[in-house]
Design a protein around this motif. Structure first.
Motif, mmCIF file in Angstrom:
data_model
loop_
_atom_site.group_PDB
_atom_site.id
_atom_site.type_symbol
_atom_site.label_atom_id
_atom_site.label_comp_id
_atom_site.label_asym_id
_atom_site.label_seq_id
_atom_site.Cartn_x
_atom_site.Cartn_y
_atom_site.Cartn_z
ATOM 1 N N PHE B 176 0.861 -1.183 0.000
ATOM 2 C CA PHE B 176 0.000 0.000 0.000
ATOM 3 C C PHE B 176 0.892 1.226 0.000
ATOM 4 O O PHE B 176 1.883 1.274 0.731
ATOM 5 N N SER B 177 0.576 2.222 -0.822
ATOM 6 C CA SER B 177 1.279 3.499 -0.677
ATOM 7 C C SER B 177 0.252 4.622 -0.695
ATOM 8 O O SER B 177 -0.859 4.455 -1.193
ATOM 9 N N VAL B 178 0.634 5.759 -0.147
ATOM 10 C CA VAL B 178 -0.282 6.894 0.009
ATOM 11 C C VAL B 178 0.306 8.087 -0.717
ATOM 12 O O VAL B 178 1.494 8.391 -0.573
ATOM 13 N N THR B 179 -0.500 8.748 -1.534
ATOM 14 C CA THR B 179 0.009 9.899 -2.273
ATOM 15 C C THR B 179 -1.121 10.895 -2.519
ATOM 16 O O THR B 179 -2.271 10.663 -2.138
ATOM 17 N N HIS B 184 0.097 11.344 -7.908
ATOM 18 C CA HIS B 184 -0.324 10.093 -8.552
ATOM 19 C C HIS B 184 -0.400 10.256 -10.063
ATOM 20 O O HIS B 184 0.146 9.449 -10.819
ATOM 21 N N ASP B 185 -1.072 11.312 -10.509
ATOM 22 C CA ASP B 185 -1.294 11.470 -11.950
ATOM 23 C C ASP B 185 0.002 11.781 -12.691
ATOM 24 O O ASP B 185 0.175 11.383 -13.854
ATOM 25 N N ARG B 186 0.916 12.466 -12.010
ATOM 26 C CA ARG B 186 2.206 12.775 -12.637
ATOM 27 C C ARG B 186 3.008 11.478 -12.831
ATOM 28 O O ARG B 186 3.582 11.236 -13.892
ATOM 29 N N VAL B 187 3.027 10.639 -11.799
ATOM 30 C CA VAL B 187 3.796 9.392 -11.869
ATOM 31 C C VAL B 187 3.153 8.401 -12.838
ATOM 32 O O VAL B 187 3.831 7.757 -13.637
ATOM 33 N N ILE B 188 1.830 8.300 -12.787
ATOM 34 C CA ILE B 188 1.132 7.297 -13.595
ATOM 35 C C ILE B 188 1.203 7.630 -15.094
ATOM 36 O O ILE B 188 1.203 6.736 -15.944
#
Lengths: 291, 291
Positions: B176-179, B184-188
């Motif tokens: 599990f990670s929290v962001t 999130h959208d930048r990494v994904i």
């Protein structure tokens, strides 16, 4: 059976171990003394030289392309002396480079002029590791093997392919295919070299450092071959520069279409671009599974 | 335990089967009548509606993003009525979309105004197949799960994360990670969307048709996710258009450097470009394995 090997890196070393495990006598040559010493503990019988060359059934050139051609230039005369193409006497020499036009053009010429047998090959196996320490007897098990014979009359060509197939089959290759140097290099620029360039370029995004904790399987697949031997690949890619440059340009053009659709906020266009790639991929998979 | 699910595609259907296999009661909703009928044979107890919503501990929004938000708008009032954020009464609602800013901005607002609990999530699992027929109870086993909680005071945030972790952990996620939605959208855009665009664009080369017989493992890896659901991905990518467009532009720039080195016949430059990617990849792998 006797096998001679020039260059005991990952590929040459794996051939050495594979043939040794089959009971063959292996003669080999490597410019690195430590590699040479290590190989002679249990794999290599003796150095490959003018004394051992005449007993070889197969000689595998597995150094970098230029070094292979240099060895072949220096030994073309002795190879010719012990060979008779009409009676299939003498060893078959193969190279294993990942590009074929540059090597085969010169090697075919040397073989024709001096009268020995040469077939270009490309064993499609490897790991991200290099060197004799990583060589494995089973590296080629199940792998595709591409054969690139010289242009000659059909009967001699078939005899040559039959001989090389017989010598290589015990290694356990998954399939054999036959092609021309030009076709090989055109296809390999796309399936292998472009894949390595894309993977290697992919990790250069500034975002690469930030993804820990939730990288997807797709990211792992896309970047698997980013880790590579830069010197070896630079030589291979430079020998196939025209094809590879065209493939990169073609991919850039394709990528730019998605970018333009995103910038224009044109969802229908983006969906059509994705659907087109999906359709092509499914068609290719169908062809592959029915081949 | 009771779980409500909106949308019985691959993700929603896999949650349904996973929770059912753990003995939970599953209520669900799908706009497709055949899917609804199929799901009620052995997975879904009854439709998710105003009668079953109050008994749910967890409600999973697994339809397309817009459809999820529409369902949430329509049911915000009843969710608020049965919830009390101060005592953790009422269900936790999560969405599962592959982009988080677009969904979370509106969902956080609805949750805050109406007084129910909402956490954005992104279960990083999938296959190239879609639909309930391909849903599997073990789809999420070992997969990374990303949690995107609303901005709120630390105590409430921790309570919320603890509740959602307790509800999701039995499914078998690997981590599990929290962001934040933005991070999130930048990494994904980089790890997932760019990978799909590149893979989808890769097969568009005219050479793609010619490679049969000797395609390498690198080619298979690079093109694995070329086969995708165009409608779904077009929606996800359009919701993350700015980040994805930047990643494509960055990759094009990186690729062009290799092309220029090839066209200039500059082997040293090409080797340096490859060595740079190799170095970055090794650094990333080292970080990942020590994380």
């Amino acid at each position: 059976m006797c096998v001679g090997i020039v260059g005991l890196g990952l590929i040459g070393g794996s051939f050495a171990r594979a043939y040794r495990s089959l009971g063959a006598t292996v003669y080999a040559l490597d410019t690195d003394r430590d590699t040479m010493d290590a190989s002679m503990i249990e794999t290599v019988e003796a150095p490959l030289d003018d004394a051992s060359i005449p007993s070889c059934d197969l000689i595998i050139l597995a150094a970098y392309p230029q070094a292979c051609l240099e060895w072949l230039e220096e030994h073309a005369e002795i190879l010719g002396r012990i060979s008779d193409p009409d009676t299939s006497r003498g060893p078959i020499v193969i190279d294993t480079a990942g590009v074929k036009e540059a090597v085969c053009a010169r090697a075919f010429e040397l073989a024709r002029v001096n009268g020995f047998a040469f077939v270009g090959t490309h064993p499609m196996a490897g790991t991200q590791y290099s060197g004799f320490a990583h060589a494995r007897a089973d590296l080629f098990r199940g792998a595709p093997m591409v054969l690139v014979p010289p242009e000659t009359d059909d009967a001699r060509r078939l005899t040559l392919l039959d001989r090389v197939h017989t010598l290589l089959a015990p290694i356990g290759f998954g399939s054999f295919s036959v092609t021309s140097p030009e076709e090989h290099d055109r296809v390999i620029a796309f399936t292998s070299q472009l894949a390595h360039v894309v993977s290697n370029a992919y990790v250069k995004s500034p975002t690469a450092r930030a993804h820990h904790g939730f990288s997807a399987g797709s990211y792992r697949d896309l970047t698997r071959v980013a880790h590579l031997n830069p010197g070896m690949w630079a030589e291979l890619m430079m020998d196939d520069a025209k094809n590879l440059s065209q493939e990169i340009a073609s991919l850039i053009e394709a990528l730019d279409a998605y970018r333009l659709a995103l910038d224009a906020g044109d969802r229908d266009r983006l969906r059509m671009l994705l659907a087109e790639g999906d359709r092509i991929k499914r068609a290719l998979d169908d062809e592959a599974s029915s081949a």
